[in-house]
Motif scaffolding. Structure first.
Motif, PDB file in Angstrom:
ATOM      1  N   VAL A 261      61.464  59.930  51.614  1.00  0.00           N
ATOM      2  CA  VAL A 261      62.075  58.974  50.687  1.00  0.00           C
ATOM      3  C   VAL A 261      61.115  58.542  49.578  1.00  0.00           C
ATOM      4  CG1 VAL A 261      63.760  58.082  52.325  1.00  0.00           C
ATOM      5  CG2 VAL A 261      61.460  57.116  52.278  1.00  0.00           C
ATOM      6  N   SER A 262      59.813  58.697  49.813  1.00  0.00           N
ATOM      7  CA  SER A 262      58.865  58.322  48.756  1.00  0.00           C
ATOM      8  C   SER A 262      58.996  59.217  47.531  1.00  0.00           C
ATOM      9  CB  SER A 262      57.434  58.373  49.291  1.00  0.00           C
ATOM     10  OG  SER A 262      57.093  59.705  49.673  1.00  0.00           O
ATOM     11  N   GLY A 263      59.615  60.398  47.698  1.00  0.00           N
ATOM     12  CA  GLY A 263      59.795  61.296  46.560  1.00  0.00           C
ATOM     13  C   GLY A 263      61.095  61.092  45.814  1.00  0.00           C
ATOM     14  N   ILE A 264      61.940  60.177  46.295  1.00  0.00           N
ATOM     15  CA  ILE A 264      63.226  59.948  45.622  1.00  0.00           C
ATOM     16  C   ILE A 264      63.047  59.425  44.198  1.00  0.00           C
ATOM     17  CG2 ILE A 264      65.316  58.525  45.678  1.00  0.00           C
ATOM     18  CD1 ILE A 264      65.399  58.890  48.670  1.00  0.00           C
ATOM     19  N   PRO A 265      62.126  58.481  43.919  1.00  0.00           N
ATOM     20  CA  PRO A 265      61.952  58.045  42.523  1.00  0.00           C
ATOM     21  C   PRO A 265      61.650  59.191  41.573  1.00  0.00           C
ATOM     22  CG  PRO A 265      60.881  56.504  44.003  1.00  0.00           C
ATOM     23  CD  PRO A 265      61.322  57.657  44.849  1.00  0.00           C
ATOM     24  N   ALA A 266      60.845  60.167  42.020  1.00  0.00           N
ATOM     25  CA  ALA A 266      60.547  61.312  41.153  1.00  0.00           C
ATOM     26  C   ALA A 266      61.803  62.142  40.905  1.00  0.00           C
ATOM     27  CB  ALA A 266      59.463  62.177  41.786  1.00  0.00           C
ATOM     28  N   LEU A 267      62.647  62.283  41.935  1.00  0.00           N
ATOM     29  CA  LEU A 267      63.907  63.007  41.748  1.00  0.00           C
ATOM     30  C   LEU A 267      64.783  62.335  40.702  1.00  0.00           C
ATOM     31  CD1 LEU A 267      65.185  64.011  45.323  1.00  0.00           C
ATOM     32  CD2 LEU A 267      64.446  65.537  43.502  1.00  0.00           C
ATOM     33  N   VAL A 268      64.913  61.015  40.818  1.00  0.00           N
ATOM     34  CA  VAL A 268      65.765  60.280  39.880  1.00  0.00           C
ATOM     35  C   VAL A 268      65.187  60.333  38.475  1.00  0.00           C
ATOM     36  CG1 VAL A 268      66.760  58.021  39.357  1.00  0.00           C
ATOM     37  CG2 VAL A 268      66.609  58.794  41.736  1.00  0.00           C
ATOM     38  N   ALA A 269      63.874  60.233  38.369  1.00  0.00           N
ATOM     39  CA  ALA A 269      63.248  60.302  37.043  1.00  0.00           C
ATOM     40  C   ALA A 269      63.491  61.664  36.404  1.00  0.00           C
ATOM     41  CB  ALA A 269      61.756  60.017  37.160  1.00  0.00           C
ATOM     42  N   ALA A 270      63.431  62.722  37.226  1.00  0.00           N
ATOM     43  CA  ALA A 270      63.649  64.059  36.683  1.00  0.00           C
ATOM     44  C   ALA A 270      65.098  64.289  36.288  1.00  0.00           C
ATOM     45  CB  ALA A 270      63.226  65.112  37.708  1.00  0.00           C
ATOM     46  N   ALA A 271      66.025  63.462  36.809  1.00  0.00           N
ATOM     47  CA  ALA A 271      67.443  63.620  36.473  1.00  0.00           C
ATOM     48  C   ALA A 271      67.757  63.167  35.062  1.00  0.00           C
ATOM     49  CB  ALA A 271      68.303  62.861  37.481  1.00  0.00           C
ATOM     50  N   GLY A 272      66.839  62.449  34.406  1.00  0.00           N
ATOM     51  CA  GLY A 272      67.065  62.049  33.035  1.00  0.00           C
ATOM     52  C   GLY A 272      67.284  60.561  32.870  1.00  0.00           C
ATOM     53  N   PRO A 273      67.392  60.116  31.629  1.00  0.00           N
ATOM     54  CA  PRO A 273      67.521  58.677  31.369  1.00  0.00           C
ATOM     55  C   PRO A 273      68.841  58.072  31.813  1.00  0.00           C
ATOM     56  CG  PRO A 273      67.805  59.941  29.340  1.00  0.00           C
ATOM     57  CD  PRO A 273      67.380  60.921  30.397  1.00  0.00           C
ATOM     58  N   THR A 274      69.841  58.898  32.107  1.00  0.00           N
ATOM     59  CA  THR A 274      71.132  58.347  32.535  1.00  0.00           C
ATOM     60  C   THR A 274      71.168  58.045  34.026  1.00  0.00           C
ATOM     61  OG1 THR A 274      72.016  60.580  32.863  1.00  0.00           O
ATOM     62  CG2 THR A 274      72.352  59.561  30.698  1.00  0.00           C
ATOM     63  N   ALA A 275      70.095  58.370  34.754  1.00  0.00           N
ATOM     64  CA  ALA A 275      70.062  58.130  36.196  1.00  0.00           C
ATOM     65  C   ALA A 275      69.356  56.808  36.484  1.00  0.00           C
ATOM     66  CB  ALA A 275      69.340  59.271  36.912  1.00  0.00           C
ATOM     67  N   ASP A 276      69.923  56.038  37.388  1.00  0.00           N
ATOM     68  CA  ASP A 276      69.381  54.727  37.742  1.00  0.00           C
ATOM     69  C   ASP A 276      69.189  54.661  39.254  1.00  0.00           C
ATOM     70  OD1 ASP A 276      68.705  51.906  37.056  1.00  0.00           O
ATOM     71  OD2 ASP A 276      70.431  51.503  38.349  1.00  0.00           O
ATOM     72  N   LEU A 277      68.058  54.074  39.682  1.00  0.00           N
ATOM     73  CA  LEU A 277      67.713  54.037  41.100  1.00  0.00           C
ATOM     74  C   LEU A 277      67.555  52.604  41.576  1.00  0.00           C
ATOM     75  CD1 LEU A 277      66.710  55.289  43.800  1.00  0.00           C
ATOM     76  CD2 LEU A 277      64.413  55.328  42.788  1.00  0.00           C
ATOM     77  N   THR A 278      68.097  52.325  42.764  1.00  0.00           N
ATOM     78  CA  THR A 278      67.897  51.048  43.446  1.00  0.00           C
ATOM     79  C   THR A 278      67.466  51.347  44.880  1.00  0.00           C
ATOM     80  OG1 THR A 278      69.612  49.973  42.119  1.00  0.00           O
ATOM     81  CG2 THR A 278      68.947  48.888  44.164  1.00  0.00           C
ATOM     82  N   MET A 279      66.303  50.817  45.257  1.00  0.00           N
ATOM     83  CA  MET A 279      65.795  50.998  46.615  1.00  0.00           C
ATOM     84  C   MET A 279      65.492  49.622  47.197  1.00  0.00           C
ATOM     85  SD  MET A 279      63.331  54.382  46.242  1.00  0.00           S
ATOM     86  CE  MET A 279      63.376  54.706  48.010  1.00  0.00           C
ATOM     87  N   ASP A 280      65.968  49.385  48.407  1.00  0.00           N
ATOM     88  CA  ASP A 280      65.816  48.082  49.026  1.00  0.00           C
ATOM     89  C   ASP A 280      65.504  48.268  50.503  1.00  0.00           C
ATOM     90  OD1 ASP A 280      65.840  45.295  49.305  1.00  0.00           O
ATOM     91  OD2 ASP A 280      67.945  45.312  49.931  1.00  0.00           O
ATOM     92  N   GLY A 281      64.578  47.464  51.021  1.00  0.00           N
ATOM     93  CA  GLY A 281      64.237  47.515  52.438  1.00  0.00           C
ATOM     94  C   GLY A 281      62.861  48.114  52.669  1.00  0.00           C
TER      95      GLY A 281
END
Length: 400
Positions: A261-281
């Motif tokens: 899960v630590s690599g999920i932010p990099a995945l979302v960033a690579a998806a482009g500016p239209t992708a938004d990420l929320t991580m909680d917990g």
């Protein structure tokens, strides 16, 4: 078999339209070129042409009924001149040609040949029983029409058989593609489980072997127990590597560290500016197998969004509760035309397959297999606005 609605409607309307044309032309032909009144000509023409409408469902009955009507019409009529063919008028022969062609394509080769022979024989019997109405040379036209109809029926039978074989082969190929995709995904899951479990089993073996040296005054029975634990751990590792070798099928193992899960932010960033990420917990409490699964779910969902809805906004939500990791990925409808050439995938998506028309939904199958392997649930479907949502619930106490 075609599934195009327009072609299906055209196919269904072809025989009724042909029957109507043969009826109208036959009525005019009998009334003008043969000594029969308009009323009887109407009845005889209808009796000859009507069976064309049900020749596909009842080919023998349709052909037999029409042939009987043709023989009756020949027996009751006389040509107005020697130029008119008898016993089979042009429209009667055309009707028999259609019935032999279509009916013969449904029936077997032997039955079709018997039908054609009966037609020629019936014409010959009429010429012999009722001499003077027509010339024996008229049998040539009947024989040629019957032979051409037989050849056409043979071609139609071969075409239908070929289409059936192709459809069956397509079903088999699709089943094999699905099976191969699932096997590949299972092998990949097996490799990832090996990397995760092997680390912990190796740690158990090392700690069991070094425990007698780290613990002061360790009794001999306890030392033996530690050695037994270490041997069991090494044996489990050996068995797991053997099973993984079967899954690999002789292929080299992936040597890169497995993502989490630590690599999920990099995945979302690579998806482009239209992708938004929320991580909680607290991400640290997620077991390794569940962490890898959550990463793969997000990876596959982002890949599908990029493939099938380019330019659409994407929201990724990862929440860790007391009992599970909840993953949600939603993309809106596409705002740019879908590219013809395959796009480059997100980092680490070399083996992923898309959900949708191009991928046949195999990526979704693999995603569900992966989620089920850790005891979770997965749902995916189209939204009312044309977007797509993927959700997964991964229990923190994932089964091994």
């Amino acid at each position: 078999m075609t599934t195009d609605p327009a072609r299906v409607r055209l196919r269904r309307a072809a025989l009724p339209a042909t029957a109507l044309v043969l009826f109208v032309l036959g009525w005019a032909d009998l009334a003008q070129h043969y000594t029969v009144g308009a009323g009887p000509a109407l009845v005889l023409a209808a009796a000859r042409a009507a069976p064309v409408m049900w020749v596909r469902s009842r080919p023998l009955l349709a052909w037999g009924f029409s042939l009987a009507a043709c023989v009756l019409a020949a027996a009751l009529t006389h040509p107005v001149s020697a130029a008119e063919p008898w016993p089979m008028s042009v429209t009667a022969l055309a009707t028999q040609f259609v019935l032999l062609l279509v009916g013969g394509s449904v029936l077997g080769r032997a039955v079709s040949a018997a039908m054609a022979g009966t037609l020629v024989g019936a014409a010959a019997v009429l010429l012999a029983v009722l001499p003077g109405r027509g010339a024996w040379s008229g049998l040539v036209a009947v024989g040629v029409a019957a032979a051409v109809a037989l050849a056409g029926a043979e071609l139609l039978r071969d075409r239908a058989a070929t289409r059936t074989r192709l459809a069956e082969q397509e079903r088999i190929s699709e089943a094999e593609r699905v099976r191969r995709t699932l096997l590949e995904e299972r092998a990949r899951i097996g490799r990832e489980l090996h990397d995760v479990v092997a680390h912990h089993m190796s740690l158990i073996a090392v700690r069991a072997e070094t425990a007698p040296y780290r613990l002061a005054d360790c009794p001999e029975p306890v030392r033996e127990e530690f050695r037994a634990v270490g041997d069991a751990a090494r044996e489990a590792l050996t068995d797991m590597r053997r099973l993984l070798g079967l899954l690999r099928g002789g292929e080299d193992a992936e040597r890169a560290p497995q993502p989490d899960v630590s690599g999920i932010p990099a995945l979302v960033a690579a998806a482009g500016p239209t992708a938004d990420l929320t991580m909680d917990g607290d991400l640290r409490q997620i077991p390794d197998t569940v962490s890898v699964c959550a990463y793969r779910v997000v990876q596959e969902a982002l890949t599908n969004a990029r493939r099938h809805a380019p330019g659409a906004p994407v929201t990724v939500d990862v929440r860790v509760t007391a009992a599970a990791v909840l993953v949600g990925v939603r993309n809106g409808p596409a705002v740019t035309p879908r590219p013809e050439a395959p796009e480059s995938r997100l980092p680490g998506t070399a083996g992923a397959r898309p959900v949708g028309p191009d991928g046949g939904g195999h990526g979704l199958m693999g995603m569900r297999e992966r989620v089920a392997a850790v005891g979770g649930t997965c749902a995916a479907g189209e939204d009312p606005d044309g977007g797509f949502t993927v959700t997964a619930a991964l229990p923190l106490s994932a089964r091994a």
